[in-house]
Design a protein around this motif. Structure first.
Motif, PDB file in Angstrom:
ATOM      1  N   ASP A   3       4.346  -8.533   4.126  1.00 21.11           N
ATOM      2  CA  ASP A   3       4.086  -7.783   2.900  1.00 21.11           C
ATOM      3  C   ASP A   3       4.081  -8.681   1.674  1.00 21.11           C
ATOM      4  O   ASP A   3       3.398  -8.403   0.695  1.00 21.11           O
ATOM      5  CB  ASP A   3       5.136  -6.681   2.722  1.00 21.11           C
ATOM      6  CG  ASP A   3       5.019  -5.625   3.812  1.00 21.11           C
ATOM      7  OD1 ASP A   3       3.914  -5.470   4.348  1.00 21.11           O
ATOM      8  OD2 ASP A   3       6.035  -4.981   4.101  1.00 21.11           O
ATOM      9  N   LYS A   4       4.870  -9.721   1.723  1.00 18.33           N
ATOM     10  CA  LYS A   4       4.931 -10.619   0.566  1.00 18.33           C
ATOM     11  C   LYS A   4       5.100 -12.070   1.035  1.00 18.33           C
ATOM     12  O   LYS A   4       5.524 -12.339   2.161  1.00 18.33           O
ATOM     13  CB  LYS A   4       6.070 -10.241  -0.379  1.00 18.33           C
ATOM     14  CG  LYS A   4       7.458 -10.348   0.235  1.00 18.33           C
ATOM     15  CD  LYS A   4       8.510  -9.954  -0.781  1.00 18.33           C
ATOM     16  CE  LYS A   4       9.923 -10.088  -0.195  1.00 18.33           C
ATOM     17  NZ  LYS A   4      10.963  -9.755  -1.184  1.00 18.33           N
ATOM     18  N   TYR A   5       4.716 -12.960   0.142  1.00 21.39           N
ATOM     19  CA  TYR A   5       4.791 -14.390   0.450  1.00 21.39           C
ATOM     20  C   TYR A   5       6.229 -14.864   0.340  1.00 21.39           C
ATOM     21  O   TYR A   5       6.862 -14.731  -0.706  1.00 21.39           O
ATOM     22  CB  TYR A   5       3.899 -15.173  -0.518  1.00 21.39           C
ATOM     23  CG  TYR A   5       4.064 -16.676  -0.437  1.00 21.39           C
ATOM     24  CD1 TYR A   5       3.728 -17.369   0.718  1.00 21.39           C
ATOM     25  CD2 TYR A   5       4.541 -17.406  -1.536  1.00 21.39           C
ATOM     26  CE1 TYR A   5       3.867 -18.742   0.792  1.00 21.39           C
ATOM     27  CE2 TYR A   5       4.678 -18.774  -1.475  1.00 21.39           C
ATOM     28  CZ  TYR A   5       4.341 -19.451  -0.305  1.00 21.39           C
ATOM     29  OH  TYR A   5       4.481 -20.810  -0.239  1.00 21.39           O
ATOM     30  N   ASN A   6       6.766 -15.387   1.421  1.00 23.40           N
ATOM     31  CA  ASN A   6       8.146 -15.883   1.445  1.00 23.40           C
ATOM     32  C   ASN A   6       8.095 -17.407   1.375  1.00 23.40           C
ATOM     33  O   ASN A   6       7.923 -18.087   2.392  1.00 23.40           O
ATOM     34  CB  ASN A   6       8.857 -15.428   2.725  1.00 23.40           C
ATOM     35  CG  ASN A   6      10.360 -15.716   2.674  1.00 23.40           C
ATOM     36  OD1 ASN A   6      10.785 -16.710   2.120  1.00 23.40           O
ATOM     37  ND2 ASN A   6      11.149 -14.813   3.258  1.00 23.40           N
ATOM     38  N   GLU A  11       8.354 -23.263   3.143  1.00 21.05           N
ATOM     39  CA  GLU A  11       8.853 -24.590   2.832  1.00 21.05           C
ATOM     40  C   GLU A  11       9.723 -25.130   3.956  1.00 21.05           C
ATOM     41  O   GLU A  11       9.591 -26.303   4.354  1.00 21.05           O
ATOM     42  CB  GLU A  11       9.642 -24.575   1.520  1.00 21.05           C
ATOM     43  CG  GLU A  11       8.756 -24.385   0.286  1.00 21.05           C
ATOM     44  CD  GLU A  11       9.565 -24.289  -0.993  1.00 21.05           C
ATOM     45  OE1 GLU A  11      10.805 -24.447  -0.928  1.00 21.05           O
ATOM     46  OE2 GLU A  11       8.964 -24.053  -2.048  1.00 21.05           O
ATOM     47  N   ARG A  12      10.590 -24.297   4.488  1.00 22.43           N
ATOM     48  CA  ARG A  12      11.449 -24.750   5.583  1.00 22.43           C
ATOM     49  C   ARG A  12      10.615 -25.154   6.800  1.00 22.43           C
ATOM     50  O   ARG A  12      10.885 -26.161   7.447  1.00 22.43           O
ATOM     51  CB  ARG A  12      12.453 -23.652   5.964  1.00 22.43           C
ATOM     52  CG  ARG A  12      13.721 -23.647   5.122  1.00 22.43           C
ATOM     53  CD  ARG A  12      14.781 -22.763   5.738  1.00 22.43           C
ATOM     54  NE  ARG A  12      14.432 -21.355   5.655  1.00 22.43           N
ATOM     55  CZ  ARG A  12      14.818 -20.531   4.695  1.00 22.43           C
ATOM     56  NH1 ARG A  12      15.580 -20.993   3.723  1.00 22.43           N
ATOM     57  NH2 ARG A  12      14.454 -19.260   4.700  1.00 22.43           N
TER      58      ARG A  12
END
Length: 574
Positions: A3-6, A11-12
């Motif tokens: 639903d959204k950019y994490n 990055e991890r």
């Protein structure tokens, strides 16, 4: 689909892949997959103060961007990282918090490294160094001993700036308005022995390198470096005198030397001023309590030419007189708070008619002002300073006897010739640059590998030695290494790294990435620390051989990239 950019997960994941593949590790500069060759991109190393700030992020982002760009263009780029880890702030913070400075420093390094890794910078961490590590600073000691052998390092006693709170010596640039830059304490002038590096012997070479050997560097940085070196061409000459010390010996062999770039104005001398530490000032103060109090007051004044130029000019009569070398007139000697003992001979001739500083001083104390140069069509007023008074390009000598009518250069040459004939002077080049004092740290700094004992001559540590590093110290008082006065009975003082032990390692041939290609950093750091780079090429470079040819100065140097203070300047990419 999410639903959204994490960003944290992304990055991890990316950083885990970079770590697993060792994406930024560089094995050799001869990489067939990188046809454009090697590129060494090393930023100024950060001081491990505890946490990164935005200045760090800005500086290392510049290098990161450049590194990634050049890699894509076909360069084999090395971007290493290290820690400028020695210094007083770490020691003071450690004492305040009751922990050893080594623990304080390494804890900070670990935290800041974690922050850098989170930024995803393209750093080859396999080449990480910390300057407080014995594996690193043993080479500092080795270089120091090599310089000592060649006379490029030496020990002397000199008047220095002493911070009574930090209990250490400060460079002139670390004294602001007469106070220590860190503590704010009033700085004292003290005579203290210390070790110095003889960079002044190479002043002309350094200046030539700044002018001709730094293509692509910002002009303002090069100008700062030129001013830092500070070449002045003029005449050094002596005022004679018959002033004797308590033993009956003439002070300075009966000569008070001065240096001037304006020998054409010598006939306009109406007074001389000496630094508070000058032998004539010290002698006069012995029988003059008022003068002695003024000398003490001057010890807490400014220490740089810039500070002295802006502070109020103060002086005291010494009651002493010297003799003008050409006229034979008696010239009064003053102590001036604007005269530096570290510049020239610690004495200046006062020509108030043609030097703005002397003009201000003479008007304040009612001293004579004698015009000896003139510019056609101008009227001289001894009460108001005008810029043309000091103009050496248009001025011609007047009221100067045999020198009347001579322009600047002709007058300087004529005066110099007469002084040389009298055995009282010579043409001379002086430099603002001073030999580099390296005995400034208390404990948390590279130990100088010399043992001083009242029973024997100073000596280097001898092999075999106990390969033991500096003891961790978190006492409220100074480290026992500093307090020790004898070679025997103080293991913490004697059982340290013997720098001579590393001589057998000198023949190792590591992958050669030098010379550096680019060095991002702040303008002030670039201007003040990189001026001496050609001088460092005088130190041993392979094995125990000594590089002493001028060929070293022609080695290509890195591109300068500055930011933070003033307009940014950097390499142009194509």
């Amino acid at each position: 689909m999410q639903d959204k950019y994490n960003h944290l997960d992304v990055e991890r994941s990316a950083q885990a892949q970079w770590t697993a593949s060792d994406a930024y590790r560089v094995e050799s500069h001869a990489n067939p997959h990188k046809p454009l060759g090697k590129y060494y991109a090393c930023s100024m190393l950060p001081y491990p103060s505890g946490k990164l700030h935005m200045g760090h992020v800005r500086n290392y982002t510049i290098n990161d961007m450049l590194t990634r760009y050049l890699r894509m263009k076909g360069y084999n780029v090395l971007m290493p990282m290290g820690w400028d880890a020695f210094g007083l702030p770490a020691e003071n913070a450690a004492m305040k918090n009751g922990v050893p400075p080594a623990k304080w420093t390494y804890d900070n390094i670990a935290y800041m490294k974690k922050q850098m890794q989170a930024l995803g910078l393209a750093i080859d961490w396999s080449r990480e160094v910390a300057t407080c590590s014995p594996e690193y600073y043993k080479w500092n000691q080795w270089l120091f001993l090599k310089m000592l052998e060649k006379g490029m390092a030496y020990r002397k006693t000199q008047v220095v700036n002493w911070d009574p709170v930090d209990m250490t010596v400060l460079a002139n640039e670390q004294v602001i308005d007469g106070k220590g830059w860190r503590t704010g304490a009033v700085v004292e002038k003290r005579e203290i022995p210390g070790y110095y590096l003889k960079i002044t012997d190479y002043a002309q070479e350094l200046l030539g390198h700044v002018k001709d050997g730094l293509p692509g560097w910002p002009e303002r940085v090069k100008l700062m470096q030129e001013n830092w070196i500070g070449k002045s061409e003029g005449v050094r000459f002596a005022f004679t005198h018959d002033i004797a010390d308590a033993s009956g010996a003439l002070i300075g062999d009966g000569r008070m030397h001065v240096f001037t770039t304006r020998a054409d104005t010598i006939m306009g001398v109406t007074f001389c001023a000496v630094a508070p530490e000058h032998p004539l000032a010290v002698h006069a103060a012995l029988t003059n309590p008022e003068l002695a109090a003024f000398v003490e007051e001057c010890k807490s004044g400014g220490t740089t030419e810039a500070e002295l130029a802006t502070q109020e000019k103060k002086g005291q009569r010494t009651g002493l007189f010297v003799t003008h070398p050409l006229t034979g007139d008696k010239v009064e000697v003053w102590v001036g708070n604007y005269v530096l003992m570290s510049y020239g001979d610690g004495a200046v001739m006062g020509v108030p008619a043609h030097d703005e500083r002397d003009f201000e001083f003479a008007n304040k104390y009612g001293l004579a002002i004698r015009q000896v140069t003139d510019v056609k069509g101008q009227a001289y007023d001894a009460t108001v300073w005008a810029d043309w008074y000091g103009d050496k390009q248009q001025g011609v000598a007047v009221n100067s006897g045999k020198y009347d009518g001579l322009a600047f250069k002709a007058a300087v040459d004529a005066v110099a010739a007469d002084l040389i004939a009298l055995g009282l002077g010579e043409k001379k080049t002086t430099w603002r640059l001073r030999d580099w004092g390296v005995s400034r740290q208390r404990y948390w700094g590279t130990p100088i590998p010399i043992i001083h004992c009242p029973d024997i001559a100073p000596s280097t540590a001898r092999c075999p030695c106990l390969k033991k590093t500096c003891p961790w110290c978190c006492r409220k008082t100074a480290c026992p290494m500093v307090r020790a006065t004898r070679c025997t009975g103080t293991k913490a003082f004697t059982q340290v790294w013997c720098a001579r032990c590393v001589a057998s390692l000198a023949g190792a041939k590591p992958t050669r990435w030098t010379p550096l290609s680019i060095r991002p950093g702040i303008t002030y750091g670039i201007a003040t620390r990189k001026t001496t780079r050609p001088w460092w090429q005088r130190v041993p470079t392979t094995g125990c051989r000594w590089t002493s040819t001028s060929a070293a100065s022609s080695t290509p140097f890195f591109t300068c990239c500055t930011h933070v203070s003033g307009p940014r300047s950097c390499v142009t990419l194509s």
